[in-house]
Design an enzyme around this catalytic site. Structure first.
Site, PDB file in Angstrom:
ATOM      1  N   TRP A   1     -31.290 -64.797  58.325  1.00  0.00           N
ATOM      2  CA  TRP A   1     -31.548 -64.445  59.732  1.00  0.00           C
ATOM      3  C   TRP A   1     -32.244 -65.578  60.482  1.00  0.00           C
ATOM      4  CZ3 TRP A   1     -31.021 -60.613  63.401  1.00  0.00           C
ATOM      5  CH2 TRP A   1     -31.896 -60.677  64.502  1.00  0.00           C
ATOM      6  N   MET A   2     -31.813 -65.830  61.736  1.00  0.00           N
ATOM      7  CA  MET A   2     -32.531 -66.746  62.632  1.00  0.00           C
ATOM      8  C   MET A   2     -32.603 -66.101  64.010  1.00  0.00           C
ATOM      9  SD  MET A   2     -31.534 -70.620  63.893  1.00  0.00           S
ATOM     10  CE  MET A   2     -29.894 -70.198  64.472  1.00  0.00           C
TER      11      MET A   2
ATOM     12  N   ASP B   1     -35.517 -66.752  67.629  1.00  0.00           N
ATOM     13  CA  ASP B   1     -35.965 -67.688  68.668  1.00  0.00           C
ATOM     14  C   ASP B   1     -36.101 -69.151  68.232  1.00  0.00           C
ATOM     15  OD1 ASP B   1     -36.541 -65.063  69.273  1.00  0.00           O
ATOM     16  OD2 ASP B   1     -38.675 -65.387  69.632  1.00  0.00           O
TER      17      ASP B   1
ATOM     18  N   SER C   1     -43.238 -66.464  67.453  1.00  0.00           N
ATOM     19  CA  SER C   1     -42.860 -67.606  68.299  1.00  0.00           C
ATOM     20  C   SER C   1     -44.034 -68.348  68.910  1.00  0.00           C
ATOM     21  CB  SER C   1     -41.918 -67.135  69.394  1.00  0.00           C
ATOM     22  OG  SER C   1     -40.651 -66.951  68.830  1.00  0.00           O
TER      23      SER C   1
ATOM     24  N   ASP D   1     -46.377 -65.388  71.946  1.00  0.00           N
ATOM     25  CA  ASP D   1     -45.452 -66.453  72.355  1.00  0.00           C
ATOM     26  C   ASP D   1     -46.082 -67.490  73.299  1.00  0.00           C
ATOM     27  OD1 ASP D   1     -43.797 -64.767  70.916  1.00  0.00           O
ATOM     28  OD2 ASP D   1     -42.822 -63.920  72.691  1.00  0.00           O
TER      29      ASP D   1
ATOM     30  N   GLU E   1     -41.743 -61.613  77.021  1.00  0.00           N
ATOM     31  CA  GLU E   1     -41.719 -62.390  75.791  1.00  0.00           C
ATOM     32  C   GLU E   1     -41.391 -63.843  76.122  1.00  0.00           C
ATOM     33  OE1 GLU E   1     -40.577 -59.431  72.198  1.00  0.00           O
ATOM     34  OE2 GLU E   1     -38.845 -60.161  73.294  1.00  0.00           O
TER      35      GLU E   1
ATOM     36  N   ASP F   1     -38.214 -58.153  77.356  1.00  0.00           N
ATOM     37  CA  ASP F   1     -37.988 -57.363  76.146  1.00  0.00           C
ATOM     38  C   ASP F   1     -37.086 -56.156  76.444  1.00  0.00           C
ATOM     39  OD1 ASP F   1     -38.276 -56.668  73.516  1.00  0.00           O
ATOM     40  OD2 ASP F   1     -40.215 -55.684  73.783  1.00  0.00           O
TER      41      ASP F   1
END
Ligand code: DQQ
Length: 584
Positions: free
Chosen positions: A62-63, A65, A125, A192, A246, A281
């Site tokens: 998984w990837m 931001d 993040s 973030d 976010e 979000d």
């Protein structure tokens, strides 16, 4: 052979209805304009048809931001939210890769992983700031293991002479910014941090995304030493009814020209404007406003006509989220990274063992109008252009489809320009058609109009059982026949024979150009399961994820079409096979 293709196309189009193929023209271009015979794109392995050839992705898992993009000692760094244990979100660490050209990437071990109570629940993040002595530092959100409490933390390179900065040490002073009984910060909605900027008083500023009830906030902190941070009495900006902000991003742009501006640059009006981007979000889209940063009051004020909510313009009107820019001093530009999620359900991610792509990095700058940003794929990506097909000026008759053959259509870069005449024949737009996405979903490419639809069919199967169409429609403005409205669409409804469970939203955007004065251009980057389109030379961007069953590898085709009642002129068309980049 050419005849066969023409015939199949004709038959299938007749089946679909609405089209009459311009067979004559489609015959001309199968062999004539192949100019280079260079590297071919590799076909994907049969069990992995959706992995990309030149988009950034880790080898597996998984990837999400992009984090902390930067240039250090001539090397580009990209960190990213990564799950080392699987293809679904969780166990988040900062994955890390470096590059000398933003095209080819070398993987490194994760830069930061959960290790302390304050980040045991994940290293979320954040951003990199280059300090005055040239040292890059990371600010990231640590999530407390058990109760989801979020704090901001510092990590520094362990060895500054390693150009790859492979090791990072967390500050013993962490956490540096935290919700307490004394402040009113929402402990589970505080994350973030942006790249910090230096202001007139010699203090660093950083903003953190947050919310209180439904009010989205960019909480501002200041610091002299980057370790001790003080919350400012007022947020840099906030807006009611938006929900959580976010991944905020806050940066200066030059009022004129496309050069980038360093994040701490003063300049000030009229030479510099500021951009505030937030990732909502609630809607999972990235919105930005253009405005003025008042350094005395330490607040950001969007220009008239902008509000920091879902009515603001978007970087991308397709799938694109949690983006982040950085200033690239090597090329004097600002570069934008953005996460492109899957459109298929989680079970499919688990099956293929990975999820998530990064869009091709884009140079970003302010349009002459001052009212929107322009984005364009970084120049370096063009070095992957291999076999080229180039067409001369030609007329695209009403109701015609031409195949662009001679390239690997599953891994390609296409640039096409349309010139329209006879705008008086365009249909008038309905007064309540103010939502481009709605226009596109109500009128797919089979719905004829006075001017348009015309555009591309990409990742198409030979007989057009599958295709993704990216196209324009031109309307006359309501009650003003001298003004025109250009709509750009990306339609995923026929992208795959098996896609009941996929997100097949049709995307749409208005393109702010006068098709009278300039050709209407479309550039589309095609890469197996991603289609990134730039309309009007970067005025409007739409990114889509698709999963064809037939239009895979060498079986993918590319068409240009005009399904309007009037001919349009194809003032230029170039398409290239894209070579496969070395990525991780
Ligand atoms: N993803 C991160 C958060 C951020 C969200 C967690 C946005 O820090 O708010 O992986 O996609």
């Amino acid at each position: 052979m050419a005849k066969d293709i023409g015939l199949v196309v004709l038959l299938s189009l007749l089946l679909l209805g609405n089209y009459v193929v311009n067979l004559e023209a489609s015959h001309h271009h199968h062999h004539v304009y192949k100019r280079f015979q260079s590297s071919k794109a590799k076909s994907p392995p049969p069990n992995q048809p959706y992995r990309t050839g030149y988009h950034f992705q880790p080898p597996k898992n998984w990837m999400n931001d992009p984090n902390g993009p930067m240039l250090y000692k001539g090397i580009y760094h990209l960190f990213y939210q990564y799950n080392p244990n699987g293809a679904v979100w969780g166990n988040i660490v900062w994955g890390h890769s470096t590059s000398t050209d933003l095209v080819n990437w070398v993987p490194h071990p994760p830069a930061i992983s959960p290790s302390e109570p304050y980040d045991a629940g994940g290293c979320w993040s954040g951003s990199v700031t280059i300090l005055l002595d040239g040292k890059p530092v990371i600010l990231y959100t640590g999530v407390h293991g058990t109760d989801n409490i979020q704090t901001q933390n510092l990590a520094e390179p362990t060895n500054l002479s390693d150009p790859f900065l492979r090791q990072w040490s967390k500050s013993p002073a962490n956490p540096l910014m935290a919700p307490t009984a004394a402040n009113s910060i929402n402990a589970t909605s505080f994350r973030d941090p942006t790249t910090a900027w230096l202001s007139l008083d010699g203090k660093w500023r950083v903003i953190i995304g947050s919310k209180i009830d439904r009010r989205g906030l960019a909480i501002l902190y200041t610091s002299k030493d980057f370790v001790n941070w003080t919350e400012s009495p007022e947020p840099l900006h906030s807006d009611d009814g938006t929900g959580m902000w976010e991944c905020p991003d806050f940066y200066p742009v030059a009022r004129f020209g496309s050069l980038g501006v360093e994040t701490s640059s003063f300049g000030g009006p009229p030479l510099i404007k500021h951009v505030l981007k937030m990732s909502l979000d609630d809607t999972k889209h990235d919105y930005y406003t253009i405005g003025t940063y008042d350094r005395v009051k330490d607040v950001y004020v969007p220009d008239k006509g902008f509000a920091q909510n879902g009515s603001a313009p978007r970087y991308d009107y397709g799938k694109y989220y949690a983006s982040k820019t950085f200033y690239d001093p090597l090329k004097n530009r600002r570069v934008l990274w953005g996460w492109v999620n899957e459109s298929s359900p989680v079970v499919n991610d688990v099956e293929k063992g990975w999820s998530g792509l990064q869009a091709i990095p884009r140079k970003i700058w302010l349009d002459r109008s001052g009212k929107q940003l322009i984005q364009w794929p970084i120049k370096e990506i063009e070095k992957l252009r291999a076999t080229q097909v180039k067409w001369p000026y030609k007329v695209l008759e009403a109701e015609s489809v031409l195949e662009v053959s001679g390239i690997t259509a599953s891994q390609a870069d296409v640039e096409v320009s349309f010139k329209v005449r006879g705008l008086e024949k365009a249909d008038e737009i309905e007064p309540d058609w103010t939502d481009a996405q709605l226009i596109c979903s109500e009128q797919n490419e089979s719905v004829k109009a006075g001017l348009g639809p015309f555009g591309l069919m990409v990742l198409a199967s030979k007989s057009l059982e599958e295709y993704t169409s990216v196209y324009f429609r031109i309307f006359k403005a309501h009650n003003d026949s001298n003004k025109y409205v250009v709509v750009m669409c990306s339609d995923q409804s026929r992208s795959s024979l098996e896609q009941e469970d996929n997100d097949r939203t049709t995307y749409g955007a208005f393109v702010d150009i006068d098709p009278f004065l300039q050709p209407l251009s479309l550039r589309t980057l095609i890469d197996h399961s991603i289609v990134e389109s730039f309309g009007g030379r970067g005025e409007a961007c739409i990114t889509a994820r698709i999963y064809p069953k037939l239009a895979i590898g060498e079986e993918a085709h590319l068409y240009v079409f005009n399904n309007g009642r009037q001919s349009v002129h194809l003032s230029s068309l170039s398409a290239w096979t894209m070579a496969t980049a070395h990525i991780n």
